[in-house]
Design a protein around this motif. Structure first.
Motif, short mmCIF file in Angstrom:
data_model
loop_
_atom_site.label_atom_id
_atom_site.label_comp_id
_atom_site.label_asym_id
_atom_site.label_seq_id
_atom_site.Cartn_x
_atom_site.Cartn_y
_atom_site.Cartn_z
N GLY A 190 41.28 28.69 39.74
CA GLY A 190 41.70 30.31 39.45
C GLY A 190 42.67 30.20 39.11
O GLY A 190 43.12 29.38 38.23
N SER A 191 43.24 31.65 38.99
CA SER A 191 44.61 32.24 37.73
C SER A 191 45.11 33.38 38.45
O SER A 191 44.51 33.79 38.69
CB SER A 191 44.43 31.70 36.36
OG SER A 191 45.18 32.47 35.24
N LEU A 222 43.02 35.19 41.07
CA LEU A 222 41.58 35.15 40.76
C LEU A 222 40.63 33.97 40.80
O LEU A 222 41.73 32.66 39.57
CB LEU A 222 41.09 36.37 39.55
CG LEU A 222 41.52 37.81 39.44
CD1 LEU A 222 41.07 38.50 38.12
CD2 LEU A 222 41.57 38.40 41.17
N THR A 223 39.94 33.56 41.97
CA THR A 223 39.24 32.18 41.35
C THR A 223 38.61 32.79 40.29
O THR A 223 38.15 33.54 39.27
CB THR A 223 38.56 32.41 42.90
OG1 THR A 223 37.99 33.05 42.42
CG2 THR A 223 38.86 31.51 43.66
N TRP A 224 38.59 31.57 39.49
CA TRP A 224 37.25 32.31 38.06
C TRP A 224 36.49 32.43 38.41
O TRP A 224 36.03 33.36 37.65
CB TRP A 224 37.15 30.74 37.68
CG TRP A 224 38.35 29.48 37.51
CD1 TRP A 224 38.87 28.54 37.83
CD2 TRP A 224 39.45 30.28 36.17
NE1 TRP A 224 39.55 28.15 36.77
CE2 TRP A 224 40.08 28.94 36.52
CE3 TRP A 224 39.23 31.41 35.44
CZ2 TRP A 224 41.35 29.57 35.17
CZ3 TRP A 224 40.81 31.54 34.62
CH2 TRP A 224 41.97 30.45 34.39
N ASP A 226 35.49 34.52 40.21
CA ASP A 226 35.99 36.43 40.85
C ASP A 226 36.41 36.74 39.61
O ASP A 226 35.76 37.84 39.07
CB ASP A 226 37.01 36.36 41.87
CG ASP A 226 37.12 38.07 42.32
OD1 ASP A 226 36.40 38.73 42.27
OD2 ASP A 226 38.45 37.69 42.99
N GLU A 281 43.54 26.18 41.44
CA GLU A 281 44.11 27.44 41.44
C GLU A 281 45.56 27.75 40.97
O GLU A 281 46.94 27.17 41.76
CB GLU A 281 44.68 28.02 43.06
CG GLU A 281 42.79 27.83 43.30
CD GLU A 281 42.27 28.73 44.98
OE1 GLU A 281 43.65 27.97 45.70
OE2 GLU A 281 41.26 28.89 45.78
#
Length: 316
Positions: A190-191, A222-224, A226, A281
């Motif tokens: 995520g990012s 956010l996770t990808w 999410d 992450e």
């Protein structure tokens, strides 16, 4: 303060100009293409120091808010091209700013430089020309500015938001994907993410404080999965997001990197190593505490224009 915003026609530059004016400062804007609200037209890639000095005269500070497409494949070697896009305009800009006596500046950078400091074992600058040039941009831009012109570097993640018809350049493809009948899938990882408004407020804070710091920026992490789920909700589609195996993602990108190399080309973010970043992450301690949902809804409140924004989603 009187501040010149370079890249004032872009999403972040437009928000910076708005925040400056809301706080009682004077913002003048510079861009390479004519748009409403732009005060000066100049292509920074070809502008000399002497071209820039009259535009900077009488200002207290300058914000560099232009960007480059780090994922476009180019013939090898790409480092000279990326230096011309990312590093050399900043050196000329801050040399001119120093000569005109400006006292503060901001560069809109990338959160990859933050992760390069945090995780030197990832060798990001060695593996990705874009990261190397972002590091050179900060180092050489500050050297050109000199000790009396502190330059803050905002290390930016994924940015959401809208300024008129100005959107993140990846909004169009994601909007259409979320609205389509194609399966929605995401890998692990995520990012960090932030709104353009938050970035602008932090930039103006840095100008007001004459900060010379490296400032990683985030509203939320956010996770990808999410992120894709919330984008789908923003376009009115509640859909399940499937999981892509991390190993398959990394293998696919490594294969793409090999094909690119065999074709004599490179990208600023090397696909051969991008899978390792994509499935990690890339989180930052939130700097604002501001929820991201309003910016998400703003970004996808209507179909993103299929013009220059309709490109592969870039990294920050």
């Amino acid at each position: 303060m009187r501040i010149l915003v370079v890249g004032g026609s872009g999403l972040i530059g437009a928000h910076v100009a708005n925040v400056l004016r809301e706080r009682g400062h004077v913002a003048t804007t510079l861009a390479r293409t004519a748009q409403p609200g732009i005060d000066h037209l100049l292509d920074l890639d070809s502008a000399s120091i002497e071209d820039l000095r009259p535009l900077l005269a009488g200002h207290d500070g300058v914000v560099y808010a232009t960007r480059t497409d780090e994922q476009r494949p180019l013939p090898k070697p790409i480092h000279p091209v990326f230096r011309r896009d990312i590093v050399e305009p900043v050196v000329r800009l801050f040399t001119a700013a120093r000569l005109e006596g400006l006292s503060r500046g901001v560069i809109m950078g990338s959160y990859y430089t933050y992760f390069d400091r945090l995780h030197p074992q990832w060798h990001l600058a060695d593996r990705h020309t874009y990261v190397r040039c972002r590091l050179e941009q900060a180092l050489e831009g500050r050297a050109a500015a000199g000790p009396d012109l502190p330059v803050a570097v905002l290390e930016l993640p994924f940015i959401f938001g809208r300024a008129g018809d100005r959107l993140p350049n990846w909004a169009g493809p994601l909007d259409r994907w979320a609205k389509s009948r194609s399966p929605l899938v995401a890998p692990v990882g995520g990012s960090a993410a932030a709104s353009a408004r938050s970035v602008a407020e932090i930039a103006v804070d840095a100008l007001e404080q004459a900060s010379g710091a490296d400032i990683p920026v985030a509203d939320e992490n956010l996770t990808w999965s999410d992120m894709i789920t919330r984008i789908a909700e923003a376009v009115g589609r509640r859909r399940r997001v499937g999981r892509l195996p991390a190993g398959a993602v990394r293998a696919f990108l490594r294969f793409g990197g090999r094909l690119q190399s065999l074709g004599g080309k490179e990208s600023g973010i090397n696909p051969s190593y991008f899978g390792d970043l994509l499935t990690t992450e890339l989180f930052i301690e939130p700097t604002t505490g501001r929820p991201l949902d309003p910016a998400l809804r703003e970004t996808f409140s209507e179909t993103a224009p299929a013009t220059q924004h309709d490109r592969v989603p870039p990294s920050a």
